[in-house]
Design a protein around this motif. Structure first.
Motif, PDB file in Angstrom:
ATOM      1  N   PRO A   1     -42.078  -7.890   7.434  1.00  0.00           N
ATOM      2  CA  PRO A   1     -43.378  -7.929   8.126  1.00  0.00           C
ATOM      3  C   PRO A   1     -44.509  -7.487   7.209  1.00  0.00           C
ATOM      4  N   SER A   2     -45.717  -7.820   7.617  1.00  0.00           N
ATOM      5  CA  SER A   2     -46.876  -7.533   6.775  1.00  0.00           C
ATOM      6  C   SER A   2     -47.104  -6.044   6.558  1.00  0.00           C
ATOM      7  N   ASP A   3     -46.632  -5.211   7.502  1.00  0.00           N
ATOM      8  CA  ASP A   3     -46.855  -3.774   7.377  1.00  0.00           C
ATOM      9  C   ASP A   3     -45.649  -3.039   6.798  1.00  0.00           C
ATOM     10  N   VAL A   4     -44.680  -3.793   6.268  1.00  0.00           N
ATOM     11  CA  VAL A   4     -43.479  -3.191   5.683  1.00  0.00           C
ATOM     12  C   VAL A   4     -43.317  -3.712   4.266  1.00  0.00           C
ATOM     13  N   ASN A   5     -43.000  -2.829   3.323  1.00  0.00           N
ATOM     14  CA  ASN A   5     -42.860  -3.223   1.923  1.00  0.00           C
ATOM     15  C   ASN A   5     -41.416  -3.301   1.460  1.00  0.00           C
ATOM     16  N   HIS A   6     -40.485  -2.908   2.318  1.00  0.00           N
ATOM     17  CA  HIS A   6     -39.081  -2.906   1.886  1.00  0.00           C
ATOM     18  C   HIS A   6     -38.172  -3.085   3.104  1.00  0.00           C
ATOM     19  N   THR A   7     -37.247  -4.035   3.021  1.00  0.00           N
ATOM     20  CA  THR A   7     -36.251  -4.218   4.079  1.00  0.00           C
ATOM     21  C   THR A   7     -34.887  -4.485   3.458  1.00  0.00           C
ATOM     22  N   ILE A   8     -33.849  -4.205   4.243  1.00  0.00           N
ATOM     23  CA  ILE A   8     -32.472  -4.459   3.824  1.00  0.00           C
ATOM     24  C   ILE A   8     -31.787  -5.280   4.903  1.00  0.00           C
ATOM     25  N   SER A   9     -31.125  -6.361   4.508  1.00  0.00           N
ATOM     26  CA  SER A   9     -30.403  -7.216   5.449  1.00  0.00           C
ATOM     27  C   SER A   9     -29.004  -7.484   4.906  1.00  0.00           C
ATOM     28  N   HIS A  10     -28.100  -7.823   5.823  1.00  0.00           N
ATOM     29  CA  HIS A  10     -26.733  -8.188   5.447  1.00  0.00           C
ATOM     30  C   HIS A  10     -26.478  -9.611   5.923  1.00  0.00           C
ATOM     31  N   ILE A  11     -26.085 -10.483   5.011  1.00  0.00           N
ATOM     32  CA  ILE A  11     -25.917 -11.889   5.354  1.00  0.00           C
ATOM     33  C   ILE A  11     -24.536 -12.387   4.930  1.00  0.00           C
ATOM     34  N   GLU A  12     -24.148 -13.498   5.555  1.00  0.00           N
ATOM     35  CA  GLU A  12     -22.904 -14.194   5.207  1.00  0.00           C
ATOM     36  C   GLU A  12     -23.292 -15.569   4.682  1.00  0.00           C
ATOM     37  N   TYR A  13     -22.703 -15.978   3.547  1.00  0.00           N
ATOM     38  CA  TYR A  13     -23.083 -17.236   2.896  1.00  0.00           C
ATOM     39  C   TYR A  13     -21.828 -17.991   2.495  1.00  0.00           C
ATOM     40  N   GLU A  14     -21.794 -19.264   2.844  1.00  0.00           N
ATOM     41  CA  GLU A  14     -20.651 -20.101   2.480  1.00  0.00           C
ATOM     42  C   GLU A  14     -20.995 -20.918   1.242  1.00  0.00           C
ATOM     43  N   LYS A  15     -20.116 -20.824   0.228  1.00  0.00           N
ATOM     44  CA  LYS A  15     -20.337 -21.527  -1.027  1.00  0.00           C
ATOM     45  C   LYS A  15     -19.093 -22.336  -1.371  1.00  0.00           C
ATOM     46  N   LYS A  16     -19.294 -23.551  -1.858  1.00  0.00           N
ATOM     47  CA  LYS A  16     -18.165 -24.385  -2.265  1.00  0.00           C
ATOM     48  C   LYS A  16     -17.801 -24.079  -3.709  1.00  0.00           C
ATOM     49  N   ASP A  17     -16.495 -23.915  -3.957  1.00  0.00           N
ATOM     50  CA  ASP A  17     -16.044 -23.669  -5.324  1.00  0.00           C
ATOM     51  C   ASP A  17     -15.802 -25.000  -6.041  1.00  0.00           C
ATOM     52  N   LYS A  18     -15.179 -24.957  -7.188  1.00  0.00           N
ATOM     53  CA  LYS A  18     -14.949 -26.159  -7.994  1.00  0.00           C
ATOM     54  C   LYS A  18     -14.051 -27.161  -7.282  1.00  0.00           C
ATOM     55  N   ASP A  19     -13.146 -26.672  -6.463  1.00  0.00           N
ATOM     56  CA  ASP A  19     -12.226 -27.548  -5.724  1.00  0.00           C
ATOM     57  C   ASP A  19     -12.788 -27.974  -4.379  1.00  0.00           C
ATOM     58  N   GLU A  20     -14.116 -27.787  -4.188  1.00  0.00           N
ATOM     59  CA  GLU A  20     -14.790 -28.153  -2.939  1.00  0.00           C
ATOM     60  C   GLU A  20     -14.287 -27.357  -1.744  1.00  0.00           C
ATOM     61  N   LYS A  21     -13.680 -26.218  -2.000  1.00  0.00           N
ATOM     62  CA  LYS A  21     -13.234 -25.350  -0.915  1.00  0.00           C
ATOM     63  C   LYS A  21     -14.337 -24.352  -0.588  1.00  0.00           C
ATOM     64  N   LYS A  22     -14.542 -24.136   0.675  1.00  0.00           N
ATOM     65  CA  LYS A  22     -15.580 -23.207   1.091  1.00  0.00           C
ATOM     66  C   LYS A  22     -15.131 -21.766   0.899  1.00  0.00           C
ATOM     67  N   GLN A  23     -16.033 -20.987   0.364  1.00  0.00           N
ATOM     68  CA  GLN A  23     -15.756 -19.571   0.111  1.00  0.00           C
ATOM     69  C   GLN A  23     -16.834 -18.735   0.799  1.00  0.00           C
ATOM     70  N   LYS A  24     -16.392 -17.770   1.566  1.00  0.00           N
ATOM     71  CA  LYS A  24     -17.337 -16.906   2.269  1.00  0.00           C
ATOM     72  C   LYS A  24     -17.753 -15.756   1.361  1.00  0.00           C
ATOM     73  N   LEU A  25     -19.060 -15.583   1.231  1.00  0.00           N
ATOM     74  CA  LEU A  25     -19.598 -14.482   0.437  1.00  0.00           C
ATOM     75  C   LEU A  25     -20.482 -13.624   1.337  1.00  0.00           C
ATOM     76  N   PHE A  26     -20.459 -12.337   1.070  1.00  0.00           N
ATOM     77  CA  PHE A  26     -21.261 -11.399   1.858  1.00  0.00           C
ATOM     78  C   PHE A  26     -22.206 -10.662   0.916  1.00  0.00           C
ATOM     79  N   TYR A  27     -23.483 -10.617   1.286  1.00  0.00           N
ATOM     80  CA  TYR A  27     -24.480  -9.990   0.433  1.00  0.00           C
ATOM     81  C   TYR A  27     -25.316  -8.986   1.228  1.00  0.00           C
ATOM     82  N   LYS A  28     -25.681  -7.924   0.518  1.00  0.00           N
ATOM     83  CA  LYS A  28     -26.737  -7.044   1.014  1.00  0.00           C
ATOM     84  C   LYS A  28     -28.013  -7.466   0.302  1.00  0.00           C
ATOM     85  N   VAL A  29     -29.023  -7.842   1.047  1.00  0.00           N
ATOM     86  CA  VAL A  29     -30.257  -8.373   0.478  1.00  0.00           C
ATOM     87  C   VAL A  29     -31.380  -7.352   0.666  1.00  0.00           C
ATOM     88  N   GLU A  30     -32.009  -6.984  -0.458  1.00  0.00           N
ATOM     89  CA  GLU A  30     -33.165  -6.091  -0.417  1.00  0.00           C
ATOM     90  C   GLU A  30     -34.412  -6.895  -0.758  1.00  0.00           C
TER      91      GLU A  30
END
Length: 688
Positions: A130-159
């Motif tokens: 938000p406009s009145d906040v300068n720092h936030t932390i979120s946790h997300i789940e992201y699906e990425k395909k590897d070389k064999d086109e298999k989906k891989q679940k990745l989890f990130y903490k985003v600042e």
């Protein structure tokens, strides 16, 4: 270069020149002492001054150039470090568009310049910062395909960090400087990979130990039901099924008593058990060696405690709930959260009266230890609640104790019985007291007996529960997690047809053998009659034996029938509710009843619910009665639908075929919509 740094370098270079100011007074001193020495020193100072001017003018540009080269190289190193930083990093404009990213970010998101961050990570958008906040932390789940086109679940903490750029110089030639100046801010996004941490946390969660207890509900009854030669075979078959069930989840099971088992297994198998709806509950019922009744189990599991001891204590508490709710179900206790599974079998009547005898003896001792007795039922008391209260009132008087019954409103369903008692002149004027008087007389030397209810908020005066430390519960409704806390004596038996039946048994086992007055026997008989719908619902051998005891005590069936008669207005209200009932899915009847200005509206609602079951094809009925700011729900079924589980969705409870609940601050139409939606969801899940 920074102006401040440039000034400091010049000051350093001008230092030798400024030192001449100190040497001039020294030279003057030497001239005053010795002219020749002073002249020589003055000549040296002139040469030194000329030399310093020459060195300053010739080296100043070189030094500044070297400093600039250092700053430039330092910036290049910093840019390289950020670009090759193993932590994914990106710069966004004020609209969330990516304007720059490092190699690590590009590895997980590809070539992304000019794209919106939300396009790549749908869970991230500008609203996270938000406009009145300068720092936030979120946790997300992201699906990425590897070389064999298999989906891989990745989890990130985003600042996400906001960078203010209003002080940036216009001389910058960075690729994003114009965008920075236009938006007046940048957003820096750091992605910290927590996939491995998440994996270890899940492994730790899955490997946590679940402590469980398994009880055979009707062990004695089932053995009495078959030939003695088949006893060992029946128990062996049941034992094998229980062992197989636990071994399928790589657990350990230990038989601690003839009908009790201790179980330990890993928590990762709990979801599998839930998905199968604890199939052991149904499998154990398939055992048939000539027995006419099914074997049923009660299972309790304690999870997520800080220690194994906490899990075991949770399992013990859960078992009390499972047994108090009639058995044939699973109770999972996770801290303060409690989940129920099963409970689709009608509670079997217990043939043994040992428990009733023990509870009667304990109640007698408690009565003798206190000076006053206060008896309380639920709000808008019905004949069963008042009949049980009157029976206990007689018990208190027989032991020489001053007793009172808390009642704020004399509804039409109990008016005839109570008026007969009060008009007889055989009872004290303060036999019935209101909340204010009850609060005034209740203290630590008072025994509080709660009848026909175990839910604290449903009692006539909830405040009384905190006025004394000695509380007794007598009820025939199934326990739930909102049960009254810490009673000194709890006698909750879902098998009983009514609380009046339980009190009738207690009166027979008290050593002093209190003698019921005919009017009191009439009141208790009437309570049984109403709760069993004229001995049709939940009646067993002990129900009729309790009725026989009341008949021997002077119960007059003609007078009881007169008590149950109703006015023409009440009959019309009931008929109107039935005629306007809505049939849902062709098998559920839903009716509404406006209870304002009507005597005993909840009793009328219960009668309507019972009568709706007489319609062919109706499997369950729900009657909604609006009384002031509350809506009372009366739910009934014959044997196919567990209405008690449905009512627990609203914080209520009851029995398999008879249950109820209360909704606060909702209208009748809103309550009706809630019932419809709940039935739709449960039917969609296949639970009804």
């Amino acid at each position: 270069m920074d102006i401040t740094k440039k000034t400091k370098i010049e000051q350093y270079l001008q230092g030798p020149l400024k030192a001449m100011i100190l040497l001039v007074p020294v030279d003057i001193l030497f001239l005053w002492i010795d002219i020749r020495c002073g002249l020589i020193l003055g000549l040296v100072l002139i040469v030194y001054l000329l030399l310093q001017f020459f060195l300053y003018s010739s080296s100043r540009k070189e030094i500044v150039k070297e400093c600039m080269n250092f700053v430039f190289e330092q910036g290049q190193v910093q840019n390289y470090l950020i670009h090759e930083l193993p932590v994914p990093y990106a710069l966004l404009d004020g609209d969330g568009m990516i304007i720059w990213s490092n190699v690590a970010f590009q590895k997980i998101a590809g070539d992304n310049r000019g794209k919106s961050l939300q396009q790549i990570f749908p869970n991230l958008n500008r609203n996270l910062l938000p406009s009145d906040v300068n720092h936030t932390i979120s946790h997300i789940e992201y699906e990425k395909k590897d070389k064999d086109e298999k989906k891989q679940k990745l989890f990130y903490k985003v600042e996400l960090n906001r960078i203010r750029v209003e002080d940036f110089s216009g001389e910058q030639d960075d690729i994003c400087s114009q965008q920075m100046l236009r938006d007046n801010c940048l957003i820096a996004a750091y992605f910290f990979d927590q996939t491995l941490l998440k994996k270890y946390m899940e492994q730790n969660e899955n490997q946590r130990m679940v402590i469980g207890l398994i009880y055979i509900d009707n062990y004695d009854e089932i053995l009495d039901d078959i030939d003695e030669v088949k006893h060992s075979m029946l128990i062996a078959v049941a034992d094998r099924k229980i062992n197989k069930f636990v071994q399928n989840v790589s657990g350990i099971v230990k038989r601690t008593e003839r009908d009790k088992y201790f179980v330990v297994f890993e928590q990762k198998y709990l979801d599998k058990m839930k998905a199968n709806k604890f199939s052991i509950l149904d499998e154990i019922k398939t055992i048939n060696l000539g027995n006419s009744m099914h074997i049923t189990l009660s299972i309790s599991l304690g999870i997520n405690g800080n220690t194994y001891q906490e899990n075991y204590e949770s399992a013990c508490t859960g078992m009390d709930l499972a047994l108090g709710r009639g058995g044939d179900q699973v109770v999972i206790k996770d801290g303060e959260d409690i989940s129920y599974y099963g409970g689709n079998c009608e509670v079997m009547e217990r043939t043994t009266r040992v428990k009733a005898r023990v509870k009667a003896h304990a109640l007698k001792e408690l009565l003798e230890s206190k000076e006053n007795v206060v008896i309380m039922a639920h709000k808008i008391p019905d004949p069963d609640a008042m009949g049980a209260a009157i029976g206990l009132y007689r018990l208190g008087l027989s032991l020489g104790r001053k007793a009172h019954i808390v009642m704020n409103e004399m509804t039409i369903s109990v008016r005839s019985m109570l008026e007969e008692l009060l008009e007889s002149g055989n009872y004290d004027k303060d036999m019935f007291i209101n909340n204010e008087k009850a609060i005034e007389i209740t203290d630590d030397n008072t025994l509080l007996i709660v009848v026909d209810v175990n839910h604290a908020s449903y009692t006539e005066c909830e405040k009384l529960l905190s006025q004394t430390r000695t509380t007794v519960i007598l009820d025939h409704h199934r326990k739930n997690k909102n049960m009254i806390k810490n009673p000194v004596l709890s006698y909750v038996e879902p098998y009983a047809s009514s609380t009046c039946e339980m009190v009738a048994e207690i009166l027979q086992y008290v050593e002093s053998k209190p003698k019921l007055e005919p009017m009191e026997a009439n009141a208790m008989y009437y309570g049984m009659l109403v709760d069993t719908d004229n001995f049709v619902n939940k009646t067993g051998v002990r129900t009729f034996e309790a009725a026989a005891y009341l008949k021997r005590s002077g119960a007059d069936l003609v007078k009881v029938r007169k008590m149950s008669r109703e006015t023409m207005d009440t009959y019309r209200i009931r008929a109107k509710a039935i005629s306007e009932a809505e049939i849902l899915y062709g098998e559920f009847a839903i009716a509404t009843l406006v209870g304002i200005g009507v005597d005993s509206p909840t009793v009328i609602g219960a009668q309507v619910a019972n009568e709706l079951l007489d319609i062919k094809g109706i499997r369950a009925s729900f009657v909604l009665t609006g009384v002031r700011e509350r809506v009372y729900i009366s739910a009934r079924s014959i044997d196919e639908i567990n209405v008690q589980k449905i009512m627990e969705e609203f914080g209520g409870g009851g029995h398999l075929t008879v249950a109820g609940a209360q909704l606060v601050d909702v209208s009748l139409d809103e309550a009706k919509m809630i019932i419809r939606e709940t039935l739709r969801i449960l039917k969609g899940k296949g639970e009804i």
